[in-house]
Design a protein around this motif. Structure first.
Motif, PDB file in Angstrom:
ATOM      1  N   ALA A 247      53.326 -54.988 -19.778  1.00 19.90           N
ATOM      2  CA  ALA A 247      52.869 -56.500 -19.582  1.00 19.90           C
ATOM      3  C   ALA A 247      54.283 -56.751 -20.727  1.00 19.90           C
ATOM      4  CB  ALA A 247      52.003 -55.622 -20.725  1.00 19.90           C
ATOM      5  N   SER A 248      55.759 -56.148 -19.897  1.00 23.47           N
ATOM      6  CA  SER A 248      57.141 -56.598 -20.910  1.00 23.47           C
ATOM      7  C   SER A 248      56.809 -57.954 -19.870  1.00 23.47           C
ATOM      8  CB  SER A 248      58.050 -55.645 -20.432  1.00 23.47           C
ATOM      9  OG  SER A 248      58.570 -55.765 -18.838  1.00 23.47           O
ATOM     10  N   GLN A 249      58.049 -58.444 -20.873  1.00 18.39           N
ATOM     11  CA  GLN A 249      58.336 -60.310 -20.568  1.00 18.39           C
ATOM     12  C   GLN A 249      58.499 -59.497 -19.715  1.00 18.39           C
ATOM     13  OE1 GLN A 249      61.588 -61.414 -23.690  1.00 18.39           O
ATOM     14  NE2 GLN A 249      60.393 -61.143 -25.325  1.00 18.39           N
ATOM     15  N   GLU A 250      59.362 -59.300 -19.326  1.00 13.97           N
ATOM     16  CA  GLU A 250      59.992 -59.375 -17.089  1.00 13.97           C
ATOM     17  C   GLU A 250      59.551 -58.638 -16.278  1.00 13.97           C
ATOM     18  OE1 GLU A 250      63.491 -58.914 -20.484  1.00 13.97           O
ATOM     19  OE2 GLU A 250      61.741 -57.551 -20.184  1.00 13.97           O
ATOM     20  N   SER A 251      58.336 -58.386 -16.666  1.00 16.04           N
ATOM     21  CA  SER A 251      56.736 -58.185 -15.912  1.00 16.04           C
ATOM     22  C   SER A 251      56.261 -59.422 -15.067  1.00 16.04           C
ATOM     23  CB  SER A 251      56.100 -57.378 -16.389  1.00 16.04           C
ATOM     24  OG  SER A 251      54.736 -57.454 -15.669  1.00 16.04           O
ATOM     25  N   ALA A 252      56.821 -58.729 -13.170  1.00 17.34           N
ATOM     26  CA  ALA A 252      55.869 -59.852 -12.721  1.00 17.34           C
ATOM     27  C   ALA A 252      54.310 -60.946 -12.854  1.00 17.34           C
ATOM     28  CB  ALA A 252      56.311 -59.365 -11.450  1.00 17.34           C
ATOM     29  N   LEU A 253      53.828 -59.189 -13.792  1.00 19.17           N
ATOM     30  CA  LEU A 253      52.016 -59.456 -14.442  1.00 19.17           C
ATOM     31  C   LEU A 253      51.903 -61.153 -14.598  1.00 19.17           C
ATOM     32  CD1 LEU A 253      50.848 -55.780 -14.749  1.00 19.17           C
ATOM     33  CD2 LEU A 253      50.660 -57.075 -12.873  1.00 19.17           C
ATOM     34  N   GLN A 254      50.859 -61.732 -14.506  1.00 22.64           N
ATOM     35  CA  GLN A 254      50.630 -63.181 -14.689  1.00 22.64           C
ATOM     36  C   GLN A 254      49.410 -62.307 -16.129  1.00 22.64           C
ATOM     37  OE1 GLN A 254      48.815 -65.787 -12.191  1.00 22.64           O
ATOM     38  NE2 GLN A 254      50.330 -66.076 -10.690  1.00 22.64           N
TER      39      GLN A 254
END
Length: 353
Positions: A247-254
């Motif tokens: 869930a980090s800022q850089e994660s591609a998850l929406q």
């Protein structure tokens, strides 16, 4: 805590902590953020084309001058037989109807339209782009590729899920081994896609430590200082984290996927072949329940390629029931801080300061 330095010196990083590749979740920004924390970032190239891979490698190098690992898939590609063609047709029909019934009308590709690639093109690509570290999963590189990569000074990191796989990697000249415990989220790195050893990661790590001599990196369930320390005590000299960064800022998850993560219960996390044809650990949903025990699962990578358009369509609708949300067994708060901050916090915890 005393950080083992064998791996960090070899990889040219301050800490022997590695950001997991996590194809589809990690980004070039995540790789660079891991590097800023003094850790090793991993750039997920998977089975992308050479041109796509070159673009990502160069984007990463524009963001960081620190070392990073290029991660590739080395899976076996099953031959296209009449049986496979027949099963593909039936599976496509089933999935299109399932999507339509759930308000995701979509036309899935024909078998001949799927772009299925071997890793061999990427061997030349990582050499030409001067990558210093290559990690891989789903099997072992062929001898020619190993010699070619090592002849160009590239450090090789293989992935194993058993003692036997670790011994195969060591015997073939691989420099380091990432031991993937069953607790790890995402796809299993096993050589045989149909065979999963049900052995806990820390027990597996301890056994592999007794059977091979090359440095070991442990992946699976590390989410705080105590879990990292446990892996170190059992022989790991490097520590790979992925679940911690979902869930980090850089994660591609929406955002809707990150919210689903934060509500996940331990009984909702399972191994499934439904999305890709290879076992992966993720969050149970309607798609998995409909497909997992059906006859509509093709061998990897055909299932993965076939369901790709469906997953993209579901993501555009923010429908968590038809996307693969991969997650490990160590449930935590899934921080939305930067990857750099999350990794620095892990290092701080581990050092006990």
């Amino acid at each position: 805590m005393f950080w083992p330095d064998t791996i960090s010196k070899r990889l040219g990083v301050q800490y022997p902590v590695i950001q997991a590749p996590m194809f589809g979740v990690s980004t070039v920004q995540m790789v660079a953020a891991a590097a800023r924390a003094g850790c090793l970032g991993s750039l997920a190239l998977a089975d992308l084309s050479a041109d796509e891979s070159i673009k990502l490698i160069r984007e990463t190098k524009n963001l960081t001058d620190k070392p990073f690992a290029a991660n590739i898939f080395v899976h076996h590609i099953p031959a296209i037989t009449d049986d496979l063609k027949d099963k593909f047709f039936k599976t496509r029909q089933f999935l299109e109807q399932l999507a339509k019934d759930n308000d995701i009308p979509i036309s899935l590709p024909d078998l001949e339209d799927l772009k299925v690639r071997s890793y061999h093109d990427l061997v030349d690509t990582v050499i030409e782009e001067n990558c210093e570290i290559v990690s891989f999963t789903f099997g072992n590189l062929d001898d020619h590729s190993i010699q070619k990569l090592k002849g160009n000074g590239i450090t090789l990191i293989g992935t194993c899920t058993s003692v036997n796989e670790a011994q195969i990697l060591e015997k073939s000249g691989i420099d380091m081994i990432c031991v993937q415990g069953t607790e790890a989220g995402g796809h299993r790195g096993t050589f045989d896609p149909d065979h999963i050893l049900q052995i806990g990661g820390l027990s597996l790590l301890s056994q592999i430590y007794d059977h091979v001599k090359i440095p070991l990196i442990y992946a699976g369930g590390i989410y705080n200082g105590k879990t990292l320390q446990a892996a170190k005590d059992l022989g790991a000299q490097g520590f790979q984290v992925g679940n911690l960064l979902l869930a980090s800022q850089e994660s591609a998850l929406q955002p809707f996927e990150k919210e689903r993560l934060k509500k996940v219960r331990e009984d909702e996390i399972m191994l499934t072949k439904s999305f890709s044809g290879r076992y992966a650990r993720g969050v149970k949903n309607k798609f998995i329940e409909a497909v997992e025990n059906s006859e509509y699962i093709l061998p990897y990578p055909y299932q993965n390629k076939l369901t790709n358009a469906l997953r993209k369509a579901a993501k555009s609708k923010q429908n968590a029931d038809f996307v693969g949300i991969w997650v490990g067994q160590s449930i935590h708060d899934y921080s939305e801080l930067s990857t750099e901050k999350i990794l620095r916090n892990l290092i701080f915890q581990t050092q006990g300061k």
